[in-house]
Design a protein around this motif. Structure first.
Motif, PDB file in Angstrom:
ATOM      1  N   ASN A  61       0.813  -1.100  -0.041  1.00  0.00           N
ATOM      2  CA  ASN A  61       0.046  -0.054  -0.012  1.00  0.00           C
ATOM      3  C   ASN A  61       1.040   1.203   0.128  1.00  0.00           C
ATOM      4  OD1 ASN A  61      -1.838   2.118   0.600  1.00  0.00           O
ATOM      5  ND2 ASN A  61      -2.557   1.402   2.385  1.00  0.00           N
ATOM      6  N   SER A  64       0.627   7.851   0.536  1.00  0.00           N
ATOM      7  CA  SER A  64       0.697   9.103  -0.206  1.00  0.00           C
ATOM      8  C   SER A  64       2.008   9.731  -0.688  1.00  0.00           C
ATOM      9  CB  SER A  64       0.372  10.349   1.058  1.00  0.00           C
ATOM     10  OG  SER A  64      -1.102  10.107   1.320  1.00  0.00           O
ATOM     11  N   ARG A  74      -2.976   1.887  -4.109  1.00  0.00           N
ATOM     12  CA  ARG A  74      -3.196   2.879  -2.993  1.00  0.00           C
ATOM     13  C   ARG A  74      -4.596   2.471  -2.352  1.00  0.00           C
ATOM     14  NH1 ARG A  74       0.633   7.391  -3.546  1.00  0.00           N
ATOM     15  NH2 ARG A  74       2.141   6.701  -5.199  1.00  0.00           N
ATOM     16  N   ILE A  76      -7.634   4.680   0.120  1.00  0.00           N
ATOM     17  CA  ILE A  76      -8.175   5.813   0.980  1.00  0.00           C
ATOM     18  C   ILE A  76      -9.070   5.331   1.920  1.00  0.00           C
ATOM     19  CG2 ILE A  76      -9.496   8.051   0.998  1.00  0.00           C
ATOM     20  CD1 ILE A  76      -8.772   8.270  -1.973  1.00  0.00           C
ATOM     21  N   PHE A  96      -7.047  14.373  -1.852  1.00  0.00           N
ATOM     22  CA  PHE A  96      -6.016  13.241  -2.154  1.00  0.00           C
ATOM     23  C   PHE A  96      -5.393  13.057  -3.243  1.00  0.00           C
ATOM     24  CE2 PHE A  96      -9.290  11.991   1.115  1.00  0.00           C
ATOM     25  CZ  PHE A  96      -8.578  11.230   2.052  1.00  0.00           C
ATOM     26  N   ARG A 102      -2.632  10.963  -3.305  1.00  0.00           N
ATOM     27  CA  ARG A 102      -2.937   9.376  -3.734  1.00  0.00           C
ATOM     28  C   ARG A 102      -3.519   9.339  -5.066  1.00  0.00           C
ATOM     29  NH1 ARG A 102      -4.954   7.334   2.329  1.00  0.00           N
ATOM     30  NH2 ARG A 102      -3.344   8.423   3.504  1.00  0.00           N
ATOM     31  N   PRO A 163       0.398  10.613  -8.772  1.00  0.00           N
ATOM     32  CA  PRO A 163      -0.118  11.228  -7.377  1.00  0.00           C
ATOM     33  C   PRO A 163       0.970  12.425  -7.207  1.00  0.00           C
ATOM     34  CG  PRO A 163       0.050   8.966  -7.177  1.00  0.00           C
ATOM     35  CD  PRO A 163       0.504   9.179  -8.451  1.00  0.00           C
ATOM     36  N   GLU A 259      -1.945   1.024  -8.685  1.00  0.00           N
ATOM     37  CA  GLU A 259      -1.097   2.235  -8.615  1.00  0.00           C
ATOM     38  C   GLU A 259      -1.369   2.993  -9.838  1.00  0.00           C
ATOM     39  OE1 GLU A 259       1.997   4.750  -7.446  1.00  0.00           O
ATOM     40  OE2 GLU A 259       0.798   3.302  -6.375  1.00  0.00           O
TER      41      GLU A 259
END
Length: 264
Positions: A61, A64, A74, A76, A96, A102, A163, A259
């Motif tokens: 994982n 951020s 990723r 949330i 985010f 993210r 990101p 990702e």
């Protein structure tokens, strides 16, 4: 044009899979899709389903971390969202991808909100009780204790970026946890390519309890998912809108996705 869909059902810790042909839109390139779905009355009952989907997306994982990472996913879960960006306050659409990069930016609603936690300084009620006092009794949590919803609509659009940047990106999978899905044809996830062509869509399974149930729907693919559109229930939250036999109110908990990688 045919696409392949592998359906993985997770029940009582058992995982079964089947490969099915699915007719796709003419604009979509041939692709393979693997779906995982499940429902439970509480978080413990849904853990196996979500764990199976994490396995498909892969580790680690990446949280951020800025930029595209070589492997992993990723997530949330909303729980680290600061009080200043939680109910009764709005969540910035790009929170985010900027504050917590993210790789997602929200649209489809003028405002989004993350529910308050039990220790917030404004004493806002948990689980969107600030919008309607009945909501804490119908919504449950997968990862305590914050939830997510659009405001004044039941539509959410998610676009992906490398990101921390404005460079458009795509992912190879997306899944989400929903709470209080009472009907089998009100809550839906649709994924699109960079040109706006529908790649795949499915109804989220109904929960197994009348209130606070949890449902999950996730898909992985070899296609590039550039956008996700989510319909939560058949009505928007509101001060005078209650969950009834005809009105199915639904909000979201954890998001899990591949990702984000820059579009070629």
């Amino acid at each position: 044009m045919l696409r392949r869909l592998a359906v993985i059902a997770v029940t009582a810790g058992a995982v079964t899979a089947a490969l099915l042909p699915v007719a796709g839109p003419a604009s979509a390139a041939p692709a393979s899709f693997t779906k995982i779905q499940g429902a439970a009355s509480n978080a413990a009952g849904l853990q196996g389903t979500v764990a199976a989907y994490r396995l498909l997306l892969g580790d680690p994982n990446n949280g951020s971390l800025l930029g595209t990472q070589p492997a992993g996913r990723r997530e949330i879960n909303w729980d680290g969202t600061p009080d200043a960006q939680s109910a009764p306050n709005a969540l910035p659409r790009d929170f985010f991808n900027t504050t917590a990069p993210r790789g997602v930016v929200f649209s489809g609603a003028s405002t989004f909100q993350v529910s308050a936690d039990s220790s917030n300084p404004s004493a806002a009620p948990v689980r969107f009780g600030n919008i309607n006092s009945t909501y804490p009794s119908i919504f449950g949590t997968f990862s305590p204790e914050r939830l997510f919803t659009p405001v004044n609509t039941n539509k959410t659009t998610i676009k992906f970026f490398v990101p921390g940047s404005t460079e458009p990106a795509a992912v190879k999978g997306f899944g989400a946890v929903f709470t209080d899905v009472d009907k089998a044809n009100t809550t839906r996830v649709d994924v699109y390519d960079r040109w706006g062509g529908l790649l795949w869509g499915e109804w989220v399974p109904a929960g197994t309890a009348s209130s606070k149930s949890l449902s999950f729907l996730g898909v992985t693919t070899d296609a590039d998912i550039a956008e996700v559109r989510i319909t939560t229930g058949n009505a928007a939250l509101g001060a005078w809108t209650n969950d009834t036999s005809s009105t199915d109110l639904v909000v979201m908990d954890d998001f899990l996705y591949g990702e984000p990688k820059a579009l070629p």
